[in-house]
Enzyme design. Structure first.
Site, PDB file in Angstrom:
ATOM      1  N   GLY A 326       0.824  -1.203   0.000  1.00 42.16           N
ATOM      2  CA  GLY A 326       0.000   0.000   0.000  1.00 42.16           C
ATOM      3  C   GLY A 326       0.861   1.257   0.000  1.00 42.16           C
ATOM      4  CB  SER A 327       0.273   4.619   1.388  1.00 40.51           C
ATOM      5  OG  SER A 327      -0.994   4.684   0.803  1.00 40.51           O
TER       6      SER A 327
END
Lengths: 647, 381
Positions: A326-327
């Site tokens: 993810g981020s």
């Protein structure tokens, strides 16, 4: 070739003659064998008979004591404890049922285990001793020993068995030992004779397996004299065994315990690494399991409850669990773009909430858009559109190359089992694995740590350590062997410019401390321990059109196994990086709410070396933290015993 | 058309073949195997199900295989010898490859019901190909250097593969087995004399070089040779076992201690007492009489094979028969020398007696070839 009649007849003559000569030679050699037998069995028979009668010497193996495993402070994690047991020799027992009945009056017998032992006894030859009951207390074994005359064929003895005093905390790292199976033997061409000893145990999982060669040691031998019934009369001499090497791990038992306790109730994994040395201080995977269950031979009921638990206690989330980062991946995308020179550190990109690409819209998590974003804003506020743009300019292969340098998609070889490599997709990867060509849209998915990217918490922790230090820190798990320190290899500098790294580090600082940072709530306020981090939330599903229509796409309204994973990576102190952490909460929801708080708490413990003081927390959270600490079921920190290594 | 095929008309056909089989040989093989069943029961402490029963099943299977092979004409087997040789080489290469890639060092292939050792198959394939070679080669060329080099290469290729495993015992058996067939085919004595002489010379110079500045082997290699020749330096290993084996054997006396009464075997002194050291138990429990009886049975098998070979006017058949008999001889001679302390310990089983399916099946299949040669031998009308 053509054969003439003459050639055939002549050759047959040759073969017959040579056959006869050969038969003569063979019979001659058999004569030699016969003479040798005559010499041994008739002429020297008396000598040998005397040897056989008087000198019944048997050599028995003495199993070595297994190496002890310590934590970094010398606190024992895996030890050997005396195991008192009763063994039975079938041919010496006049009536098995009666003897068992007598034994039952003396000590408690578990019917299941007893039946298993008896089956084992009937399977083996009658003169082989088989363990009937083990793990007796001293009182119980004394009771049996006193009554020995009434129990022919039963003997008491003591062996060593493995115990894990820190229980569940280290199950995933250290693993456990178990009896040698036929399968284990079949894998070895020349098995150690030790493995034939029925009670001998070898590593089955984790460090116990991977370092088996060092931990096992070498067998000793003793020569014993036995009488005609096979009973041991006296010992004639012995060669002592070489004990296995003691292992000191880099893990801190207090931090590991704190991390396990902090993650209790979740399905989560956390890795803490020392940025300077690469020492792994904690590898927590929750929920865990009791390794002693496996050492004794786990019952099918216990095993089923472990395998049916949807939080997967047997699955090591730190090295085996692979999650879309993810981020937390955005640092890689940003750094790759900076290194490639395709985007300037203060260059701005417009985020309207989506990016049109290839005839469809790639959305930002913030529907309304972030407006103008530079790299610092984009990391702090985790803007997706900025990184779509950055990755598209960089190209997937340059991005993948940088990821590999930071340890993603690479195997970190530490002595644990089931270590996974994760995936960093690239054009080459896709051609090899899927046999397809790369689509530009996939670059966009990859840029925000979705799509095909997978990484383990261990890899994310190493990545964070490398960002924090600018050096290729290598994780290690073994601190010393038999009291001899394993030297730390000096880490080579990363091939990225220091000023680019600075931008990323500053942005991570703002994530934790900035006004709009996504992890601001989980900041550290102790001045010399400020933290830099990055949150991540990775989707494990696509929101279906039906759900969108119903309006159900909030995480807490979904069943557990379809919720997002929450991730957080961080290091501290910001100005003088010491420890890095990566933490994943499976299906825990957003990274800032599910993963950042425990990661902050664990990192603080590492910094203070004990349960952190409340002053380190923001003032409005201190009350809650205090109750949280009170409710946690922590094991008190232990002191190392006087001499950690065997003197 | 070879001599053999021109006499096909005189060869028995159909069910008659069974009547013309070498029944004496079958009876002798069964007798030897029965000694094995008896001893396997004894070493298991009277428990037949442990080793004896599986061994009986494998023997029964082996006899069926032997009869089937025996019913097939020998000229078919001759035409198959090239394929058997190449197949054997292929299997050896296969275990070599798999052995190094991920399956651990292993010498066998798992067939499900048994583990097949390609080196076992190779021993027989080698005898077949050499017999076929000399069947084809006119007698006047047999001793010419060029025609000697070819069979030497045929022997050395599988030997090199087996040595690489590493399995010294089998390598020696392959060379000895190959040499044996070449000897029977009439290769000049001089070649054998030269090989023996140069072998002795090589061994002598290796040992003479020790400690000199032209030392031919590394020190650790010499130390390995020392433990091989004098195993008593290895207290857990072969030396102790040989001593115990000799005590057990010698204490048997004239008639032995009786079935299941062998104290040495019973007290677990002997290692591998159901495989390589089974002869020790036989000699302890049945004494000199028992040991000589088994030796006699083996001797009769060899005798019947030699007689069959001499009656056989087909060169392939007689060379094959002599080769198989020779292989059997090498097995039991090496094994018995080992347990009597006459030779260093190399893992060679006692044929048809030691527990183990692969070796027994291959040996019985080889005797199937002997039967085929016997049944289909050319006869004068």
């Amino acid at each position: 070739m053509k054969r003439t009649e003459k050639d055939t007849v002549e050759s047959q003559g040759v073969v017959s003659r040579r056959g006869l000569v050969l038969a003569g030679l063979q019979l001659g050699f058999m004569g030699v064998l016969g003479l040798r037998m005559r010499q041994m069995q008739i002429e020297e028979a008396e000598d040998y008979r005397l040897l056989a009668e008087e000198n019944r010497i048997n050599v028995r193996l003495i199993p070595p004591s297994r190496g002890i495993i310590y934590d970094r402070n010398g606190v024992p994690i895996a030890v050997n404890t005396p195991n008192y047991r009763v063994t039975i020799v079938r041919e010496d027992v006049p009536d098995v049922d009666e003897t068992i009945a007598k034994l039952r009056r003396l000590i408690p017998l578990d019917p299941d285990a007893l039946e298993k032992s008896l089956r084992e006894m009937y399977r083996r030859s009658p003169f082989v001793p088989v363990t009937l009951v083990d793990r007796l207390t001293w009182e119980e074994v004394a009771e049996v020993a006193v009554n020995a005359p009434a129990l022919p064929g039963l003997t008491t003895d003591v062996g060593l068995s493995r115990e894990y005093p820190l229980g569940e905390d280290f199950a995933h790292i250290v693993g456990y030992v178990g009896p040698v199976s036929d399968y284990d033997l079949s894998k070895l061409e020349n098995p150690d004779p030790l493995l034939q000893i029925p009670e001998f145990q070898i590593g089955k999982f984790g460090v116990e397996t991977r370092l088996e060669g060092d931990l096992r040691g070498r067998a000793g031998t003793k020569r014993i004299e036995v009488n005609a019934a096979g009973r041991v009369m006296r010992e004639l001499g012995r060669d002592e065994y070489t004990p296995g090497s003691d292992m000191q791990l880099t893990v801190d038992h207090g931090l590991q315990n704190y991390a396990q306790a902090r993650l209790a109730g979740e399905s989560a994994g956390a890795v803490v690494i020392d940025i300077e040395t690469g020492d792994l201080l904690a590898l927590a995977s929750a929920p865990s399991f009791d390794p002693d269950l496996f050492v004794r031979g786990i019952s099918s009921k216990d095993y089923a409850s472990l395998t049916e638990n949807q939080y997967r206690p047997l699955f090591n989330k730190t090295v085996q669990g692979q999650y879309p980062p993810g981020s937390t991946f955005k640092m890689m995308t940003g750094l790759a773009a900076l290194r490639a020179g395709v985007i300037g550190p203060s260059e701005r990109v417009w985020c309207p909430g989506y990016m049109p690409f290839g005839g469809r819209r790639f959305h930002c998590w913030k529907r309304g858009g972030h407006g103008w974003m530079d790299l610092d804003d984009a990391i702090t506020q985790s803007c997706d559109v900025y990184f779509y743009e950055a990755a598209q300019r960089t190209g997937i292969d340059r991005l993948a190359a940088l990821c590999n340098e930071f340890g993603l998609g690479m195997r970190h070889d530490i002595p644990m089992t089931a270590i996974r490599e994760g995936i960093v997709p690239s054009t080459k990867w896709k051609a090899q694995v899927r046999g397809e060509q790369w689509f530009p849209g996939e670059t966009l998915n990859t840029s925000i740590g979705q799509g095909d990217v997978l990484s383990t918490p261990l890899q994310l922790a190493v990545m964070t350590a490398r960002i924090a230090s600018g050096k290729a820190v290598k994780p290690r798990l073994v601190k010393s062997i038999n009291g001899v320190e394993v030297p730390v290899e000096p880490a080579a500098p990363m091939e990225v410019s220091t000023s680019h790294l600075r931008f990323i580090q500053q942005a991570m600082y703002n994530v934790s401390n900035g006004r709009r940072g996504t992890a601001r709530r989980s900041r550290i306020v102790a001045e010399d321990m400020l933290m830099a981090g990055k949150t991540g939330t990775s989707q494990v599903r696509n929101i279906t059109a039906a759900e969108r229509a119903r309006g159900v796409f909030r995480n807490d309204q979904l069943p557990w196994e379809r919720r997002d994973h929450g991730l957080f990576v961080a290091y501290a102190p910001y100005d003088k990086p010491k420890y890095a952490i990566a933490l994943v909460v499976e299906h825990g929801g957003g990274g800032s709410s599910a993963a950042a708080p425990p990661a902050r708490d664990i990192l603080l413990y590492a910094l203070y070396g004990d349960v952190p003081p409340l002053e380190a927390y923001p003032s409005d959270q201190r009350e809650r933290i205090r109750t949280q600490h009170e409710e946690m079921d922590l094991r008190p920190r232990q002191q190392a015993p006087k001499s950690p290594s065997r003197a | 058309m070879s001599y053999l095929e021109s006499r096909v008309q005189t060869v028995p056909t159909g069910f008659h073949k069974v009547l013309y089989a070498n029944w004496a040989l079958i009876l002798l093989l069964t007798a030897v195997a029965s000694v094995g069943f008896l001893m396997l029961t004894s070493v298991a402490g009277g428990d037949m199900s442990r080793w004896a029963e599986p061994q009986m099943k494998r023997f029964a299977l082996g006899v069926v295989v032997m009869m089937i092979i025996g019913m097939v004409p020998i000229w078919f087997w001759r035409s198959m010898s090239g394929i058997a040789y190449l197949g054997g080489l292929g299997l050896l290469v296969l275990v070599e490859l798999f052995g190094t890639v991920g399956m651990g060092a292993q010498r066998w292939i798992d067939l499900g019901f048994m583990r097949l050792q390609p080196s076992e198959v190779m021993k027989i394939s080698l005898v077949m190909i050499l017999a076929a070679y000399y069947d084809w080669l006119p007698l006047n060329k047999v001793s010419r250097p060029l025609w000697v080099i070819i069979p030497v290469i045929l022997v050395l290729i599988p030997t090199a593969l087996v040595l690489k495993q590493p399995d010294l015992g089998t390598a020696i058996l392959l060379i000895a087995g190959g040499g044996l067939v070449m000897f029977c085919a009439g290769v000049s004595w001089w070649y054998f004399g030269a090989v023996v002489a140069s072998g002795v010379g090589l061994v002598y110079s290796v040992f003479a070089s020790r400690g000199k500045d032209w030392q031919l082997l590394k020190d650790y290699q010499f130390r390995r040779i020392d433990t091989f020749l004098d195993p008593s330096t290895d207290p857990l290993g072969a030396g102790y076992h040989i001593t115990q084996s000799k005590i057990a054997l010698g204490s048997g006396g004239w008639t032995g201690k009786g079935f299941m009464q062998g104290t040495q075997s019973r007290l677990n002194f002997l290692p591998e007492k159901h495989t390589d050291f089974i002869f020790t138990t036989l000699a302890e429990e049945f004494g000199f009489v028992g040991g000589m009886s088994l030796l006699g049975l083996y001797g009769l098998i060899i005798l019947f094979c030699v007689i069959s070979a001499m009656q056989n006017k087909d060169r392939f058949g007689s060379l094959l028969t002599l080769g198989v008999a020779g292989t059997l001889f090498l097995f039991f001679a090496v094994n018995m020398s080992m347990v009597m302390g006459l030779a260093p310990v190399v893992g060679v089983p006692l044929p048809l007696v030691s527990f183990g399916g692969s070796a027994m099946l291959v040996l019985l299949a080889a005797f199937g070839l002997v039967q085929s040669a016997h049944i289909h031998r050319p006869r004068s009308r």
